[in-house]
Design a protein around this motif. Structure first.
Motif, short mmCIF file in Angstrom:
data_model
loop_
_atom_site.label_atom_id
_atom_site.label_comp_id
_atom_site.label_asym_id
_atom_site.label_seq_id
_atom_site.Cartn_x
_atom_site.Cartn_y
_atom_site.Cartn_z
N LYS B 115 17.15 4.41 20.49
CA LYS B 115 16.17 5.48 20.13
C LYS B 115 15.05 5.09 19.35
N SER B 116 15.18 3.68 19.02
CA SER B 116 14.13 3.41 18.07
C SER B 116 13.29 1.91 18.66
N ARG B 117 14.27 1.39 19.18
CA ARG B 117 13.71 -0.20 19.25
C ARG B 117 13.72 -0.55 20.78
N ALA B 118 14.18 0.47 21.89
CA ALA B 118 13.88 0.03 23.02
C ALA B 118 12.87 -0.12 23.69
N PRO B 119 12.51 -0.83 24.61
CA PRO B 119 11.10 -0.90 25.01
C PRO B 119 10.65 0.00 26.13
N PHE B 120 10.40 1.12 25.43
CA PHE B 120 10.02 2.33 26.29
C PHE B 120 8.77 2.87 25.61
N TRP B 121 7.95 3.71 26.68
CA TRP B 121 6.85 4.18 25.96
C TRP B 121 6.92 5.73 26.34
N LYS B 122 6.76 6.42 25.51
CA LYS B 122 7.18 8.03 25.61
C LYS B 122 5.88 8.74 25.60
N GLN B 123 5.70 9.79 26.25
CA GLN B 123 4.76 10.65 26.08
C GLN B 123 5.20 12.16 26.34
N GLU B 124 4.72 12.92 25.50
CA GLU B 124 5.25 14.44 25.42
C GLU B 124 3.77 15.14 26.11
N GLN B 125 4.11 16.18 26.90
CA GLN B 125 3.14 16.76 27.44
C GLN B 125 3.63 18.26 26.89
N GLY B 126 2.79 19.03 26.10
CA GLY B 126 3.10 20.32 25.75
C GLY B 126 1.51 21.16 25.93
N ALA B 128 -0.66 21.75 24.11
CA ALA B 128 -2.05 21.25 23.44
C ALA B 128 -2.32 19.85 24.03
N GLY B 129 -1.66 19.62 25.48
CA GLY B 129 -2.23 18.25 26.27
C GLY B 129 -0.87 17.24 26.08
N SER B 130 -1.25 15.90 26.09
CA SER B 130 -0.19 15.08 26.13
C SER B 130 -0.57 14.13 25.24
N ARG B 131 0.57 13.40 24.53
CA ARG B 131 0.34 12.38 23.53
C ARG B 131 1.43 11.45 23.51
N TRP B 132 1.19 10.04 23.43
CA TRP B 132 2.29 8.98 23.20
C TRP B 132 2.93 9.17 22.02
N ILE B 133 4.04 8.86 21.88
CA ILE B 133 4.86 9.03 20.68
C ILE B 133 5.74 7.93 20.18
N GLU B 134 5.63 7.58 18.90
CA GLU B 134 6.38 6.42 18.32
C GLU B 134 7.74 6.90 17.69
N PRO B 135 8.53 6.00 17.27
CA PRO B 135 9.77 6.34 16.63
C PRO B 135 9.49 6.81 15.35
N THR B 136 10.40 8.07 15.17
CA THR B 136 10.16 8.71 13.81
C THR B 136 10.84 7.88 12.72
N SER B 137 10.42 8.20 11.47
CA SER B 137 11.02 7.34 10.30
C SER B 137 12.42 7.52 10.13
N GLN B 138 12.92 8.74 10.54
CA GLN B 138 14.47 8.80 10.78
C GLN B 138 15.12 7.85 11.62
N ASP B 139 14.44 7.70 12.93
CA ASP B 139 14.97 7.00 13.98
C ASP B 139 15.02 5.43 13.29
N LEU B 140 13.94 5.05 12.68
CA LEU B 140 13.97 3.64 12.41
C LEU B 140 14.88 3.50 11.30
N ALA B 141 15.07 4.32 10.31
CA ALA B 141 16.17 4.30 8.95
C ALA B 141 17.42 4.15 9.79
N ASP B 142 17.82 5.10 10.89
CA ASP B 142 19.08 5.26 11.41
C ASP B 142 19.29 3.69 12.13
N ALA B 143 18.51 3.22 12.66
CA ALA B 143 18.58 1.71 13.19
C ALA B 143 18.79 0.78 12.38
#
Lengths: 79, 151
Positions: B115-126, B128-143
């Motif tokens: 969830k936090s460190r795997a080499p993927f690039w994630k885009q959400e389309q909603g 309001a358009g699309s945006r690239w997203i990065e790990p949340t602080s919770q994901d990083l804390a979990d890892a």
């Protein structure tokens, strides 16, 4: 000719994902990219952008062979 | 011990059944299936980009290290790439060990890393358009719970 790959927001910025570019080192590759697209050249210099040469992360300059594959990787999002 | 990146949807039940086959010395199998969330209608489509040959190698290297750390007998990871609709399974992780605790912990560890460190690039389309997203602080804390320095 190096095979250059862009991912994520870098590909959106550039408007391409894969291109062949004449360069014999990573430094000359960056120069060639910057000359053609200064905004992309600047984005590739960002501290969060990692570089993979033939699918291995590298830092600093490297010599590029004729079949080199260079990937510019923006921050990874996780799955 | 294998990782698969695929654009096609998968059936987590079939994957789990296949993973359970032929195990006489396994005491516990833990599996996790992650689904793409709609985020209250804000996400219509998720698109995951991978770097074939790099992303799968990084996942396999990490899972092999986890197998040693948790004394796993086997592991299986399947991850979707490309466009993924809300409600679809996006990731499947299964771990097999002689005892249940190792299987649970290794599965949890693998998911935190994915969830936090795997080499993927994630885009959400909603809407309001699309945006690239990065790990949340919770994901990083979990890892970071699993970092050796924090032991």
């Amino acid at each position: 000719m190096a095979r250059v790959l862009l991912f994520g927001r870098l590909a959106d910025l550039a408007g391409w994902r894969e291109r062949r570019i004449e360069a014999d080192s990573l430094v000359s590759l960056r120069s060639a990219i910057s000359a053609a697209d200064p905004d992309l050249g600047e984005a590739l210099q960002g501290p969060s952008v990692q570089v993979a040469l033939d699918k291995v992360l590298v830092r600093g300059d490297r010599t590029l062979g004729p079949d080199a594959e260079v990937a510019f990787l923006p921050p990874m999002s996780g799955g | 011990m294998s990782v698969t990146l695929q654009t096609e949807p998968f059936d987590p039940g079939e994957l789990l059944s296949a993973f359970c086959q032929g195990r006489r010395e396994t005491g516990g199998i833990c599996s996790f299936t992650g689904l793409a969330r709609a985020e209250a209608g804000q996400t219509r489509l998720l698109t995951l980009e991978a770097y074939p040959g790099f992303t799968d190698a990084a996942i396999a290297a990490m899972a092999q290290a986890a197998a040693l750390r948790f004394d796993l007998q086997d592991w299986r990871i399947v991850h979707r790439i490309g466009p993924i609709s809300p409600g679809e399974a996006i990731v499947f992780v299964a771990t097999a060990a002689a005892h249940r605790r190792a299987a649970f912990e290794a599965c949890d560890h693998l998911m935190d890393w994915l969830k936090s460190r795997a080499p993927f690039w994630k885009q959400e389309q909603g809407p309001a358009g699309s945006r690239w997203i990065e790990p949340t602080s919770q994901d990083l804390a979990d890892a970071s719970r699993w970092d050796r320095s924090a032991d």
